[in-house]
Design a protein around this motif. Structure first.
Motif, PDB file in Angstrom:
ATOM      1  N   ILE A 268       0.720  -1.229  -0.080  1.00 55.27           N
ATOM      2  CA  ILE A 268       0.103   0.136   0.036  1.00 55.27           C
ATOM      3  C   ILE A 268       0.795   1.304  -0.054  1.00 55.27           C
ATOM      4  CG2 ILE A 268      -1.519   1.357   1.310  1.00 55.27           C
ATOM      5  CD1 ILE A 268      -2.561  -1.226   2.346  1.00 55.27           C
ATOM      6  N   PHE A 269       1.900   1.251   0.823  1.00 58.69           N
ATOM      7  CA  PHE A 269       2.773   2.249   0.937  1.00 58.69           C
ATOM      8  C   PHE A 269       3.511   2.622  -0.367  1.00 58.69           C
ATOM      9  CE2 PHE A 269       6.945   4.529   2.004  1.00 58.69           C
ATOM     10  CZ  PHE A 269       6.208   5.472   2.502  1.00 58.69           C
ATOM     11  N   ILE A 270       3.885   1.476  -1.083  1.00 58.90           N
ATOM     12  CA  ILE A 270       4.709   1.692  -2.449  1.00 58.90           C
ATOM     13  C   ILE A 270       3.693   2.238  -3.521  1.00 58.90           C
ATOM     14  CG2 ILE A 270       5.661   0.399  -4.325  1.00 58.90           C
ATOM     15  CD1 ILE A 270       6.745  -1.474  -2.041  1.00 58.90           C
ATOM     16  N   LEU A 271       2.454   1.695  -3.324  1.00 55.63           N
ATOM     17  CA  LEU A 271       1.616   2.065  -4.393  1.00 55.63           C
ATOM     18  C   LEU A 271       1.126   3.686  -4.150  1.00 55.63           C
ATOM     19  CD1 LEU A 271      -1.131  -0.547  -4.211  1.00 55.63           C
ATOM     20  CD2 LEU A 271       0.321   0.124  -6.427  1.00 55.63           C
TER      21      LEU A 271
ATOM     22  N   PHE B 165       3.162   5.984  -2.892  1.00 52.59           N
ATOM     23  CA  PHE B 165       4.391   6.767  -3.209  1.00 52.59           C
ATOM     24  C   PHE B 165       4.524   6.921  -4.770  1.00 52.59           C
ATOM     25  CE2 PHE B 165       8.981   6.893  -4.526  1.00 52.59           C
ATOM     26  CZ  PHE B 165       9.357   8.028  -3.789  1.00 52.59           C
ATOM     27  N   SER B 166       4.194   5.691  -5.461  1.00 53.70           N
ATOM     28  CA  SER B 166       4.303   5.619  -6.919  1.00 53.70           C
ATOM     29  C   SER B 166       3.179   6.824  -7.636  1.00 53.70           C
ATOM     30  CB  SER B 166       4.205   4.339  -7.419  1.00 53.70           C
ATOM     31  OG  SER B 166       5.181   3.241  -6.945  1.00 53.70           O
ATOM     32  N   PHE B 167       2.169   6.644  -7.169  1.00 55.41           N
ATOM     33  CA  PHE B 167       0.804   7.324  -7.525  1.00 55.41           C
ATOM     34  C   PHE B 167       0.976   8.769  -7.444  1.00 55.41           C
ATOM     35  CE2 PHE B 167      -2.982   9.506  -7.003  1.00 55.41           C
ATOM     36  CZ  PHE B 167      -3.900   8.895  -8.225  1.00 55.41           C
TER      37      PHE B 167
ATOM     38  N   LYS C  94       2.645  13.994  -9.655  1.00 53.78           N
ATOM     39  CA  LYS C  94       3.363  15.452  -9.152  1.00 53.78           C
ATOM     40  C   LYS C  94       4.409  15.844 -10.366  1.00 53.78           C
ATOM     41  CE  LYS C  94       5.338  17.862  -5.216  1.00 53.78           C
ATOM     42  NZ  LYS C  94       4.188  18.739  -4.896  1.00 53.78           N
ATOM     43  N   PHE C  95       5.171  14.917 -10.887  1.00 52.36           N
ATOM     44  CA  PHE C  95       6.163  14.840 -12.022  1.00 52.36           C
ATOM     45  C   PHE C  95       5.280  15.362 -13.127  1.00 52.36           C
ATOM     46  CE2 PHE C  95       9.456  13.319  -9.365  1.00 52.36           C
ATOM     47  CZ  PHE C  95      10.713  14.171  -9.510  1.00 52.36           C
TER      48      PHE C  95
END
Length: 419
Positions: A70-73, A75-77, A82-83
């Motif tokens: 969940i944390f990785i998802l 962060f990736s999203f 943002k970029f």
């Protein structure tokens, strides 16, 4: 499995709380990609601790693999969007769209520096109109003398003003800042090296050009309004329940027994942003037609005997805690004046209308400093405004507490102008 309401509420609250203090959303046209990376790392480092603490407190013993996923998802999203949004905005500005209009108050050297910067860095999204100066220059970017600058800014809807402080007096710089605040125009300074670490400004860079941006005042921050409103509600509710609930019936009997008329006196006053509201008091005068035109004076024949005591003790002001509950007033702030006084002082006293930038208060810094009641000379209102502006620019929660405590202590002292 973890996408339930308590979990989503928990991470949402902590996300925005952390984002506020890491300035995660503080991204500008001139922000570099490396700045985005730093923001992401600092945000997710602190958020990661808060995220994992949820499972430690409420889901202890369950499998950790889903937590990591969940944390990785998240962060990736967040990182991707943002970029992506940052990149799209830069490309959009490269096509000469969404440009901010700017002008400079300074000399030709600063103007050439800014023009070169914005021409080279088109993706910043700035359109440099030119500069105003005390000297006349043979340049296409020279727009005229300083006296024409303010009108040009308003007429052409300029969004940012850059100012070179080396060429102007402190008095003129204050005038520029007041103008920018009045018309909601962003103001930035091109600093001398000695001014870079000024405590009243934050240092930013446009490419390699250092720029000073005035720090936001306390009432320009969301948390200030939140803290004050919570304090106002708790304090005023306590007064209404613990004091006014039994005191008002007693006052009704006493006030009505001495003179005819209502218990409460209401009068229109200026509130936040100059919006009128009804300010409530316990009636301390006989009913008269001059109440909206002439404020109370020493030995005023309109004041009743019980009214004199109410005014001396400030008990007549207690119904204003209802105004606080309604959201018209705050416990602490600049005292509202009658409309006749507002019209008079707005034209006579510098910065008088700045008082309307915050909610009026039941008590204030000026009142505990001896500038309450009748205005007998011009210095009285000047000092009152000076202290009100100081309060607005230097607010803190502890300053509010200090003013409330000092107001309570003054109840036991005989103040000269408490009439």
């Amino acid at each position: 499995m973890y996408f339930n309401f308590p979990f989503l509420s928990y991470i949402s609250i902590f996300w925005f709380f952390i984002a506020h203090y890491t300035n995660f959303y503080d991204v500008h046209r001139y922000t570099h990609y490396t700045r985005l990376i730093k923001l992401l790392l600092s945000q997710f480092f602190v958020f990661g601790l808060a995220f994992l603490s949820y499972f430690t407190l409420f889901r202890e013993g369950e499998i950790i693999s889903n937590q990591s996923l969940i944390f990785i998802l998240i962060f990736s999203f967040v990182s991707f969007f943002k970029f992506f949004i940052f990149y799209v905005q830069k490309k959009y500005r490269n096509k000469n769209k969404d440009f901010k209009k700017i002008v400079l108050f300074g000399d030709i050297n600063s103007a050439e520096k800014l023009e070169l910067l914005f021409n080279d860095r088109n993706n910043f999204g700035y359109e440099f109109y030119g500069f105003f100066s005390r000297k006349e220059y043979d340049s296409k970017k020279y727009l005229g003398p300083m006296k024409e600058g303010f009108n040009f800014v308003v007429e052409n809807k300029i969004e940012e003003i850059y100012c070179d402080p080396a060429h102007f007096s402190d008095r003129y710089l204050i005038k520029v800042r007041q103008f920018s605040e009045k018309f909601d125009i962003e103001l930035k300074f091109l600093p001398e090296s000695k001014a870079i670490y000024s405590k009243d400004f934050t240092l930013e860079y446009l490419g390699t050009v250092p720029v000073l941006k005035p720090k936001p005042l306390p009432f320009e921050k969301i948390e200030t309004h939140f803290i004050k409103r919570v304090f106002d509600l708790i304090f005023s509710l306590s007064v209404c329940i613990l004091v006014l609930s039994w005191l008002i019936p007693i006052l009704w009997i006493i006030v009505k027994s001495e003179s005819k008329g209502p218990l409460f006196f209401k009068q229109k006053r200026d509130g936040l942003d100059g919006k009128q509201f009804y300010c409530y008091k316990i009636r301390s005068m006989v009913v008269n037609d001059e109440a909206d035109k002439i404020s109370a004076t020493k030995n005023d024949p309109r004041i009743t005997k019980i009214g004199a005591f109410l005014r001396k003790s400030s008990i007549d002001e207690l119904p204003q805690f209802f105004n606080v509950l309604f959201g018209n007033m705050s416990v602490v702030g600049p005292r509202p004046h009658i409309n006749v006084q507002n019209e008079k002082y707005a034209n006579e006293i510098d910065n008088y209308l700045l008082r309307n930038s915050v909610k009026p208060g039941i008590t204030g810094l000026a009142q505990i400093s001896g500038f309450r009641g009748e205005v007998t000379k011009k210095s009285d209102i000047k000092n009152r405004v000076r202290l009100d502006v100081f309060y607005i620019e230097n607010w803190s929660f502890f300053l509010d507490v200090k003013i409330v405590v000092k107001t309570f202590l003054n109840f036991f002292n005989r103040e000269e102008k408490a009439y």
